[in-house]
Write an enzyme that holds these catalytic residues in place. Structure first.
Site: not given
Ligand SMILES: [Zn+2]
Length: 261
Positions: A53, A90, A145, A222
């Site tokens: 992102h 995030e 992430h 993650e």
């Molecule tokens: Zn992400």
């Protein structure tokens, strides 16, 4: 988490050398009077880091939402990512961990390729992120992430590529790297494996450009669930972010310096 026995112990030893390069190098240098400055553990290696992102993605939805081909199907160029209940994004978490990790890897002699160098921009698209790392011929790469999972779900997951033609040659290597990464991240950060995503911390994904399009060994991590209050309290801390980066650096060093896998 199960132990991987001898190979894991060897990997951990190498990883510890990676984290304490000066100490390990000192042992090496004292082995012979002619030994000069010992090579750093990751000298000559290239590592790709993709912090997922970007901090201003939300300001340009028409760009972020436009569709790209991810190797199997259409996918959005990028997304805004998730955030904690308290509003910690995030994108910021991913960027911070990436910066710490880049510093650790450079200290060990690696050349680092980052897909973005600030948290104040938009994109790039997930296709461009893969391209940057592929073109650098990275020896290994990591997509960083944190998840936006169910509020009652905890833990981290390592997302692995599924063979689609383009990535066929790096499936086995990515799996090997993912296993080392899972052990290191769990042991160094104490974060449990996900109780809602994948099996024992490993999840195979065929719908992400970052994994579908990769031609270098790569996994997506993650790091925890930002929508879970226990995980979120950890993820927002600089000390935890630093530790996560150290775990990734240890895994990368172990992966790149272990002769046989
Ligand atoms: Zn992400």
């Amino acid at each position: 988490m199960t132990s991987r026995g001898k190979s894991l112990r060897i990997g951990l030893t190498l990883a510890l050398c990676g984290l304490a390069a000066a100490a390990c190098a000192g042992v090496s240098a004292s082995a012979g009077p002619l030994a000069g400055t010992p090579a750093l553990a990751l000298a000559g290696k290239v590592v790709g880091i993709d912090p997922g992102h970007n901090g201003r993605n939300y300001t340009d939805p028409s760009f972020i939402d436009h569709l790209i081909w991810n190797g199997r199907e259409e996918e959005a160029c990028d997304t805004t990512g998730t955030e904690t209940a308290g509003g910690y994004t995030e994108a910021q978490f991913n960027f911070n961990v990436a910066q710490y990790l880049a510093g650790d890897l450079r200290a060990e002699g690696a050349r680092v390729v980052l897909t973005r160098t600030s948290n104040g921009g938009i994109g790039p698209c997930v296709t461009r992120r893969s391209e940057l790392i592929n073109r650098a011929h990275a020896n290994v790469a990591i997509d960083i992430h944190a998840d936006g999972g169910p509020a009652d779900g905890r833990g981290f997951a390592v997302l692995e590529p599924v063979a689609d033609g383009l990535n066929d040659r790096v499936i086995g290597a990515s799996e090997a790297f993912g296993r080392v990464l899972r052990e290191q991240y769990h042991q160094l950060t104490g974060m449990p494996v996900s109780d809602y995503d994948g099996t024992d911390g490993i999840s195979y994904r065929d719908n992400l450009a970052g994994l579908n399009l990769t031609t270098v060994p790569k996994v997506l991590v993650e790091c925890g669930n930002m929508r879970n209050s226990v995980d979120a309290a950890l993820l927002v801390r600089a000390s935890f972010q630093r530790l996560a980066a150290r775990a990734f650096a240890a895994a990368i060093t172990a992966y790149l310096t272990t002769p046989a896998r």
